[in-house]
Design an enzyme around this catalytic site. Sequence first.
Site, short mmCIF file in Angstrom:
data_model
loop_
_atom_site.label_atom_id
_atom_site.label_comp_id
_atom_site.label_asym_id
_atom_site.label_seq_id
_atom_site.Cartn_x
_atom_site.Cartn_y
_atom_site.Cartn_z
N MET A 309 0.84 -1.20 0.00
CA MET A 309 0.00 0.00 0.00
C MET A 309 0.88 1.24 0.00
O MET A 309 1.85 1.34 0.74
CB MET A 309 -0.92 -0.01 1.23
N GLU A 344 4.70 0.91 -5.93
CA GLU A 344 4.29 1.76 -4.81
C GLU A 344 5.01 3.11 -4.83
O GLU A 344 4.45 4.13 -4.42
CB GLU A 344 4.55 1.04 -3.49
#
Length: 894
Positions: A309, A344
């Site tokens: 994330m 990411e």
Amino acid sequence: MRSSLRSLATAGAVIAFAVSAHAFAANAPAAATLAPLPETVPSDLPRNARPTHYRIEVTPDAQALTFTGKVSIDVTVFSATDALTLHGNGLAVSGAALVGADGKPVALTTTADEAAQTLRFAAPKAIAPGQYRLDVAYAGKIGTQPSGLFALDYPDKRTGKEVRGLFTQFEAPDARRFVPSFDEPSYKATFDLSAIVPADRMALGNMPVKGQEMLAGGLKRVTFATTPKMSSYLLFFGMGDFERSSQKAADGVDVGIVAPAGSGAQADYAREGLAQILPWFDDYFGVKFPLPKLDNIAAPGTSQFFGAMENWGAIMTFERILLLDPKTTSPAGKQSIYSVQAHETAHQWFGDLVTMAWWDDIWLNEGFASWFAAKATDHFNPDWNWKLGAVDGREGAMALDALPTTHPVVQKVRTVSEMEQAFDSITYQKGQAVISMLEDYVGPDTWRDGMRLYMKRHAYSNTSSRDLWAAMEDAGGKDVDRIAEAFTHTPGVPLLRVNAVSCQNGQTRLDLTQDAFSLDPAARGTTAPVWPMPLLVRVGEATPARHLMAERSESMTLAGCGPVLVNAGQLGYYRTLYPAPAIKALVASFGKLAPIDQYGLARDNLSLALAGYQDMAVGLDFLSAFSPGADAVLSANVAERWQAVYGLLDGDSAKPARTALGARISKIWAPRLGKLGFDGTAGEPLVDTELRAQLIETLGAVGEAKVVAEARRRLQGLTTNPQSLDGPLKGTWLSVAAANANRADWELLRKQAAGATSFVERQMYYSNLGLAKDDALARESLAFAISGTPDATSASQIITSVARGHPEMAFDFVRANQAKVDALIEHSGRARFFARIVASSTDAAMVGKIEAYAATLPADEAKPVVQALTALKERLANRPRQREQVAQWVKSAK
């Protein structure tokens, strides 16, 4: 944040709040520049207020799995109202007050709407337009699944003792589990975060630590610097017994890998990669990374549904794809460390600096990050031949996009469940494929100029897809808006039919028609959309010619004669159906094609054959045209395709053909493995190690006796030396041995899991338990999964492993033990979990079972299950033909 105390009167309580010297939105834009959220942007909130700054203090109790929090939110109110409504999910508010310009708190009455996931703070009289501070004291729960604030338990790498770390995961709608907030992407604000944690634990946030204050009881208050203006889902907090390995990147940013204590040199590869990638993105985007540090935080666990994330300045990645452990990291795992981190890092600009206005455009985050990751990975690792992976990505997207249940890249998202299910292969892989096609069409320099213009125009704000296309057009990208709108708003896969190819007087003429490729025969023959399709066509070995096909039927005339290759370079998002003479010419000249075109042609024609547009023999002829001595990356991909074809021959009736095909595959690939050997050599290229792993897997899957025997021998070596399998092929050998396991093998795997001192290793053993072909062992694996011994994420992986070979058994078991299985999986992921369970089923009896389960779900939650059901019906319709045609080809092939 420097803390001070200010009293807050509430109905029956006086609550102390930490208030910084900022008071009213010192870090936010001037109130005069603020405006209510426009009606064009969806929202669950009333649009009568907007936050500019949050001051949050959280006190977690990791052992009790609870936390308390205090938040002060600087809010601009635009119209008179009797209440402010924010998001909150599972939060118990103990007091709330509104402080105006006079500094006097006014107690608010709080009402929670659990279904809407909102908190309503009602005032005793109307709240006039103006600037306020909303103060809230609350408490919440720490979960054991990766959403909101959650805990992960893992064995300490130094002692083996079970320890606990805390992390947050807020995308898409879960910051509201951590703090009352305007939890939608367009409500950007700045954040001050502080945390009261045990003095011997490291606290983590988006920004560097600004200060620490020792407190009584072995605690400390850690205060982080103020974040840039950002969306709530990008906020991050973590706490645990961690260590940080850092260095300065070339752009001066402090980059670090935060990992469980004792990880040591396992962080080196990722840290060095991060320092390499970050300045490259600075240059590409024309905007330097705006935060002083960028951490990537290793979470010692896993999720069934995501791997990492992009929290701004504090990426969180599950350990298995961040830390390079020479005992367990496979060659593919090493590549994933690099590419996932690149993905990411790309988000730090595309998603964090510039954010989609609403989840309809989540592809602006994910499709572009996937594309940038591939670009960066290929740039810094050219020997990996990473571009071949884009073909696999395209195929994955088309497999979903060709079903009746598909959706556009830009999709309509309105409910929380729809937000959570928007992250699929169309969002990621189709988005990436469309971007690659557009960049190729306009040229890389123009595309980069458009990216830079987009970043400059929209930094720290929110956009829609049209804003990006406008920037591209302004940078000189002709027809971008037209092509992009068609491919992102129209669902489905274009099919380019090459109706005829003729050559006269040194010129080749193509007659072309476009249609829609569908896995549902009933949908064929209906009126299909007309896409503006960028074509790149090569005749023989000439330079490819570009053409934008904007009509349903067109002709092209090209100089020269020779085999015709449509979609040269494999960057077009469409399938190409050739006539038989053109196919014959391409197969005959196959060795002269670039590897990307060889692989793209083979995959495209296999998919067309699987769907019934042509005989399976066409795809298999292309697959047979590859040289078994080809480039290592290409060879690994082709071996994997042979393994997939072998998997089509399931069932007793297909056994003779299956045996014959297995022998053919062994004949092709066993000599290549023999040259490589079962064990690597010092300093060998990573791609050779990866090819060895794939050949072991493929030959093990088809029952090559020497490989199966070697896998069992190596597994049994663990009885005397638990480290005997350590190395980059550990997972490969385990998977082959586990698939062929007897009871003694299975018990050995379980014993090794219990004694593992690393979470990644423990989960590797656990997930392999479920691979056993033996029915009895598969059932025992399922029972073990819910026994309480494996952690929740390992348990759910055992079940999905069983489902790979026993989907019907796994489905029935899950339904019979629904409550226990549900406890292993976050609510938002349960439908996707069921979809995975049935992904390999070919049992007609499953149709009714899946329909019955889907009927128990709300429509917005049932989408993955309905997609899985549709895919099952497609397999049931096509598998008999596929088996018969593959068997006939095996019988007739030389």
